[in-house]
Design a protein around this motif. Structure first.
Motif, PDB file in Angstrom:
ATOM      1  N   ALA A  32       7.556   9.383 -10.689  1.00  0.00           N
ATOM      2  CA  ALA A  32       6.364   8.713 -11.216  1.00  0.00           C
ATOM      3  C   ALA A  32       5.198   8.827 -10.234  1.00  0.00           C
ATOM      4  N   VAL A  33       5.441   8.505  -8.978  1.00  0.00           N
ATOM      5  CA  VAL A  33       4.381   8.554  -7.966  1.00  0.00           C
ATOM      6  C   VAL A  33       3.868   9.990  -7.788  1.00  0.00           C
ATOM      7  N   GLU A  34       4.782  10.957  -7.757  1.00  0.00           N
ATOM      8  CA  GLU A  34       4.366  12.351  -7.600  1.00  0.00           C
ATOM      9  C   GLU A  34       3.564  12.849  -8.794  1.00  0.00           C
ATOM     10  N   SER A  35       3.884  12.354  -9.993  1.00  0.00           N
ATOM     11  CA  SER A  35       3.137  12.790 -11.178  1.00  0.00           C
ATOM     12  C   SER A  35       1.703  12.286 -11.149  1.00  0.00           C
ATOM     13  N   VAL A  36       1.482  11.131 -10.529  1.00  0.00           N
ATOM     14  CA  VAL A  36       0.118  10.616 -10.371  1.00  0.00           C
ATOM     15  C   VAL A  36      -0.650  11.479  -9.373  1.00  0.00           C
ATOM     16  N   ALA A  37       0.005  11.826  -8.260  1.00  0.00           N
ATOM     17  CA  ALA A  37      -0.640  12.633  -7.225  1.00  0.00           C
ATOM     18  C   ALA A  37      -0.970  14.035  -7.709  1.00  0.00           C
ATOM     19  N   ALA A  38      -0.279  14.494  -8.765  1.00  0.00           N
ATOM     20  CA  ALA A  38      -0.491  15.848  -9.270  1.00  0.00           C
ATOM     21  C   ALA A  38      -1.584  15.938 -10.329  1.00  0.00           C
ATOM     22  N   VAL A  41      -7.429  14.626 -11.977  1.00  0.00           N
ATOM     23  CA  VAL A  41      -8.330  13.541 -11.598  1.00  0.00           C
ATOM     24  C   VAL A  41      -7.495  12.541 -10.808  1.00  0.00           C
ATOM     25  N   LEU A  42      -7.917  12.232  -9.602  1.00  0.00           N
ATOM     26  CA  LEU A  42      -7.127  11.348  -8.762  1.00  0.00           C
ATOM     27  C   LEU A  42      -7.683   9.924  -8.789  1.00  0.00           C
ATOM     28  N   PRO A  43      -6.813   8.932  -8.738  1.00  0.00           N
ATOM     29  CA  PRO A  43      -7.275   7.540  -8.662  1.00  0.00           C
ATOM     30  C   PRO A  43      -7.848   7.236  -7.287  1.00  0.00           C
ATOM     31  N   VAL A  44      -8.615   6.174  -7.203  1.00  0.00           N
ATOM     32  CA  VAL A  44      -9.119   5.760  -5.892  1.00  0.00           C
ATOM     33  C   VAL A  44      -7.981   5.221  -5.038  1.00  0.00           C
ATOM     34  N   GLU A  45      -6.922   4.781  -5.697  1.00  0.00           N
ATOM     35  CA  GLU A  45      -5.745   4.301  -4.988  1.00  0.00           C
ATOM     36  C   GLU A  45      -4.575   4.230  -5.960  1.00  0.00           C
ATOM     37  N   THR A  46      -3.382   4.381  -5.417  1.00  0.00           N
ATOM     38  CA  THR A  46      -2.153   4.134  -6.163  1.00  0.00           C
ATOM     39  C   THR A  46      -1.437   2.974  -5.489  1.00  0.00           C
ATOM     40  N   ILE A  47      -1.074   1.977  -6.254  1.00  0.00           N
ATOM     41  CA  ILE A  47      -0.397   0.797  -5.722  1.00  0.00           C
ATOM     42  C   ILE A  47       1.014   0.723  -6.294  1.00  0.00           C
ATOM     43  N   VAL A  48       2.006   0.689  -5.411  1.00  0.00           N
ATOM     44  CA  VAL A  48       3.386   0.467  -5.814  1.00  0.00           C
ATOM     45  C   VAL A  48       3.742  -0.973  -5.457  1.00  0.00           C
ATOM     46  N   VAL A  49       4.100  -1.760  -6.469  1.00  0.00           N
ATOM     47  CA  VAL A  49       4.455  -3.163  -6.248  1.00  0.00           C
ATOM     48  C   VAL A  49       5.967  -3.308  -6.359  1.00  0.00           C
ATOM     49  N   VAL A  50       6.587  -3.828  -5.319  1.00  0.00           N
ATOM     50  CA  VAL A  50       8.038  -3.989  -5.272  1.00  0.00           C
ATOM     51  C   VAL A  50       8.384  -5.437  -5.598  1.00  0.00           C
ATOM     52  N   GLU A  58      10.961  -1.478   2.009  1.00  0.00           N
ATOM     53  CA  GLU A  58      10.972  -0.671   3.226  1.00  0.00           C
ATOM     54  C   GLU A  58      11.116   0.818   2.901  1.00  0.00           C
ATOM     55  N   ARG A  59      11.979   1.118   1.957  1.00  0.00           N
ATOM     56  CA  ARG A  59      12.197   2.516   1.592  1.00  0.00           C
ATOM     57  C   ARG A  59      10.939   3.140   0.993  1.00  0.00           C
ATOM     58  N   ALA A  60      10.262   2.397   0.138  1.00  0.00           N
ATOM     59  CA  ALA A  60       9.051   2.910  -0.509  1.00  0.00           C
ATOM     60  C   ALA A  60       7.930   3.090   0.508  1.00  0.00           C
ATOM     61  N   ARG A  61       7.781   2.170   1.441  1.00  0.00           N
ATOM     62  CA  ARG A  61       6.731   2.304   2.453  1.00  0.00           C
ATOM     63  C   ARG A  61       6.958   3.542   3.320  1.00  0.00           C
ATOM     64  N   GLU A  62       8.215   3.837   3.609  1.00  0.00           N
ATOM     65  CA  GLU A  62       8.526   5.015   4.414  1.00  0.00           C
ATOM     66  C   GLU A  62       8.305   6.301   3.617  1.00  0.00           C
ATOM     67  N   ALA A  63       8.643   6.269   2.331  1.00  0.00           N
ATOM     68  CA  ALA A  63       8.576   7.478   1.506  1.00  0.00           C
ATOM     69  C   ALA A  63       7.163   7.809   1.044  1.00  0.00           C
ATOM     70  N   PHE A  64       6.296   6.788   0.899  1.00  0.00           N
ATOM     71  CA  PHE A  64       4.957   7.001   0.337  1.00  0.00           C
ATOM     72  C   PHE A  64       3.881   6.550   1.319  1.00  0.00           C
ATOM     73  N   PRO A  65       3.679   7.295   2.400  1.00  0.00           N
ATOM     74  CA  PRO A  65       2.702   6.861   3.415  1.00  0.00           C
ATOM     75  C   PRO A  65       1.259   6.855   2.922  1.00  0.00           C
ATOM     76  N   ARG A  66       0.957   7.619   1.864  1.00  0.00           N
ATOM     77  CA  ARG A  66      -0.414   7.674   1.355  1.00  0.00           C
ATOM     78  C   ARG A  66      -0.638   6.738   0.167  1.00  0.00           C
ATOM     79  N   VAL A  67       0.366   5.933  -0.115  1.00  0.00           N
ATOM     80  CA  VAL A  67       0.306   5.003  -1.247  1.00  0.00           C
ATOM     81  C   VAL A  67       0.363   3.574  -0.716  1.00  0.00           C
TER      82      VAL A  67
END
Length: 342
Positions: A32-38, A41-50, A58-67
């Protein structure tokens, strides 16, 4: 038009939100996150809420440093997670993508284009089901008997596909105004949340709990609020904004169909309490009167008794859930979030 000219930029900026709750969906979350990055038109930000899961956070913060990865700051559940993202969003439009959905190319551009009309406050798109592979199917698309539909290939819709959070037969096939959006693939102007508040946290999904309709309630509440201010607004369905929504094995069996249908009835009763029965059931009344009878007749004529039974079962359990939800005290816990008055 010059075919070599670049496509016009969307009229608004976007914050894309993906709400997650379990590491069992990790592969889906990454997709899902990679499909947004691809997107083109890019968003000003992508927010993942856990949603209240420290290990996943912790896993998501490590895996998605630009999110931007944040914990749910509200009540556990999808509504609370979405409200957390809304409070952090800076885009003109807040876009919600399910954690088990992947956006197709051009998705975000198509979703944002209608906002050129200032009367448009919300836009939603298509969610195509991606069925489990190892199931007994009614056709070569993999469609299960519990969710019947007319033949039409991989992207064909079915009358009961709403059960698994996908676009269903009876929804528009071209851009059109609708009462409400489906949460898997939807967007709303950020000003809507300032005007009417967030998602009602007393309804909606918590983990695998199949309750829902928080999107329906919010869309109806928003339209009512703007109308009370003398402003006519539009909520649009845009079929060109497409995502693929993975359907897990446990959601294509009979027990899930019963539970989801019952929960839908309970949820609609809760929405009726909040926004009134007329608005809460306007779309459903047409669906029951026109879409379901055609589906039942088609399945009977095609000699597919299991699929025909699914239509009857779904309607029966949804109706029973609604009746149960209307009993005194059944939805007494349901309340609306406060707006900030902006």
């Amino acid at each position: 038009m010059n075919l070599f000219e670049p496509a016009p930029e969307p009229p608004v900026t976007a914050t894309v939100v993906v709400c997650v709750y379990t590491e069992k969906r990790w592969a889906d979350i990454v997709a899902a996150v990679e499909s947004v990055a691809a997107q083109d038109v890019l968003p000003v930000e992508t927010i993942v809420v856990v949603d209240h899961n420290e290990g996943l956070l912790e896993r998501a913060r490590e895996a998605f440093p630009r999110v931007q990865v944040v914990p749910n700051a509200h009540k556990q559940g999808l509504s609370g997670a979405r409200n957390t993202a809304v409070e952090l969003a800076t885009g003109d439009v807040v876009v919600f993508l399910d954690d088990d959905a992947t956006a197709r190319p051009g998705w975000l551009r198509a979703l944002l284009a209608p906002y050129a009309d200032p009367a448009v406050i919300g836009v939603g798109g298509v969610a195509h089901p991606r069925w489990p592979v190892a199931r007994t199917a009614v056709d070569d698309s993999g469609r299960p008997a519990t969710l019947p539909g007319a033949p039409g290939g991989r992207d064909a819709t079915g009358e009961l596909d709403w059960v698994v959070g996908c676009t269903y037969t009876g929804q528009p096939t071209e851009q059109a105004e609708v009462r409400n959006l489906m949460g898997c693939n939807m967007s709303l102007r950020r000003e809507v949340f300032k005007r009417v508040g967030g998602f009602a946290e007393d309804i909606g999904r918590i983990g695998k709990n199949p309750l829902g309709c928080e999107e329906t309630e919010l869309c109806i509440r928003a339209r009512q609020a703007y109308k009370a201010d003398g402003r006519e607004v539009k909520i649009l369905f845009e079929p060109r904004a497409e995502v693929d929504h993975r359907v897990s094995d446990d959601r294509v069996d009979w027990s899930y169909l019963r539970r989801r249908s019952w929960a839908e009835g309970l949820s609609k009763a809760a929405v009726s309490k909040l926004v009134g029965q007329g608005d809460a059931l306007s779309t459903e009344s047409r669906y029951v009167a026109t879409v379901l009878p055609k589906a039942l007749i088609r399945e009977v004529k095609a000699k597919r008794p299991a699929s025909a039974a699914a239509v009857v079962l779904c309607l029966g359990f949804t109706t029973a859930g609604y009746v149960r939800g209307k009993l005194p005290g059944a939805t007494s816990h349901v309340s609306l979030p406060a707006a900030d008055g902006a």
